[in-house]
Design a protein around this motif. Structure first.
Motif, mmCIF file in Angstrom:
data_model
loop_
_atom_site.group_PDB
_atom_site.id
_atom_site.type_symbol
_atom_site.label_atom_id
_atom_site.label_comp_id
_atom_site.label_asym_id
_atom_site.label_seq_id
_atom_site.Cartn_x
_atom_site.Cartn_y
_atom_site.Cartn_z
ATOM 1 N N LYS A 1 10.087 -70.085 43.654
ATOM 2 C CA LYS A 1 11.054 -71.166 43.863
ATOM 3 C C LYS A 1 10.947 -71.721 45.281
ATOM 4 N N ARG A 2 10.832 -70.817 46.252
ATOM 5 C CA ARG A 2 10.744 -71.260 47.653
ATOM 6 C C ARG A 2 9.463 -72.045 47.902
ATOM 7 N N ILE A 3 8.380 -71.610 47.292
ATOM 8 C CA ILE A 3 7.121 -72.341 47.426
ATOM 9 C C ILE A 3 7.265 -73.751 46.851
ATOM 10 N N ARG A 4 7.894 -73.864 45.692
ATOM 11 C CA ARG A 4 8.032 -75.169 45.051
ATOM 12 C C ARG A 4 8.996 -76.094 45.808
ATOM 13 N N ARG A 5 9.878 -75.531 46.627
ATOM 14 C CA ARG A 5 10.779 -76.355 47.446
ATOM 15 C C ARG A 5 10.178 -76.696 48.800
#
Length: 233
Positions: free
Chosen positions: A70-74
């Motif tokens: 999730k953090r990578i995609r944000r």
């Protein structure tokens, strides 16, 4: 031979992690290894400008692989990189959830080293270059194509003049610019500007940078530039 790529590998079992990392390094990849979620987040925050692909185990301590995905995609720099889930959990619902989170691939363990390499190569062949437009200092990221500045995951709303200032400093990290040089860079032929105009723009840019404002240093008697005491180019 493929161009040099850097892989983020997140795996809490040290022996398999080191074995896979060593294998990928022998195949001419650079590998950043995190043995838990906190280490992974630190690498994401500090090395985002070099990471081209992530291999994530779901069940890692502190912050699990799903949250890391999730953090990578944000993340402004990493949002488009390929993500592979490599995990012993092979239930269909876990695979579907991983793909819904934005993962590109899902490999159940145990998997051969050559199989992982084949998946990595396949994803990277389809991947467009990610990092050429980004310049990073600390937790600040300058998007030289989109003309934006980010602090961690947040876009900083800059005026065109403030962006021009940030770009000048980020693209020339070893230089100190006098007020006159900065005026020539940001000046508008239709406007009459003063030396103090530069001070105001620099002050406003620093305010918008928040806790990262010390990236811009005042060099007394000379002008402004990146703070080389903190961020080494």
């Amino acid at each position: 031979m493929h161009p040099k790529h850097t892989i983020l590998l997140v795996e809490d079992e040290k022996e398999p992690a080191d074995m896979l990392a060593n294998f990928l390094e022998m195949e001419d990849y650079d590998v950043l290894v995190a043995y838990d979620g906190k280490e992974a987040v630190s690498l994401i925050e500090n090395r985002a400008d070099v990471i081209d692909l992530a291999i994530l185990d779901i069940m890692v301590p502190f912050i699990d692989g799903k949250e890391i995905c999730k953090r990578i995609r944000r993340h402004p720099v990493l949002s488009g990189i390929p993500v592979i889930f490599l995990t012993a959990r092979d239930k269909e619902k876990d695979e579907i959830e991983g793909l819904e989170l934005g993962a590109d691939d899902y490999i159940p363990k145990p998997a051969s080293l050559k199989l992982v390499k084949a998946h990595v190569e396949s994803l990277l062949r389809r991947q467009q270059p990610q990092h050429s437009k980004w310049i990073q200092y600390g937790d600040l990221y300058l998007d030289t194509v989109g003309k934006d500045l980010y602090r961690k995951e947040e876009r900083i709303d800059l005026t065109s003049t403030e962006y021009a200032l940030a770009e000048l400093f980020f693209k020339n990290p070893k230089m100190v610019f006098s007020r006159q040089q900065i005026l020539e860079h940001i000046g508008d032929d239709d406007k009459f500007v003063f030396d103090r105009t530069v001070d105001v723009h620099v002050k406003n840019l620093r305010l918008k940078m928040g806790d990262s404002s010390n990236v811009i240093k005042t060099y007394r008697g000379l002008g402004y530039g990146l703070n080389r005491d903190i961020y080494q180019p």
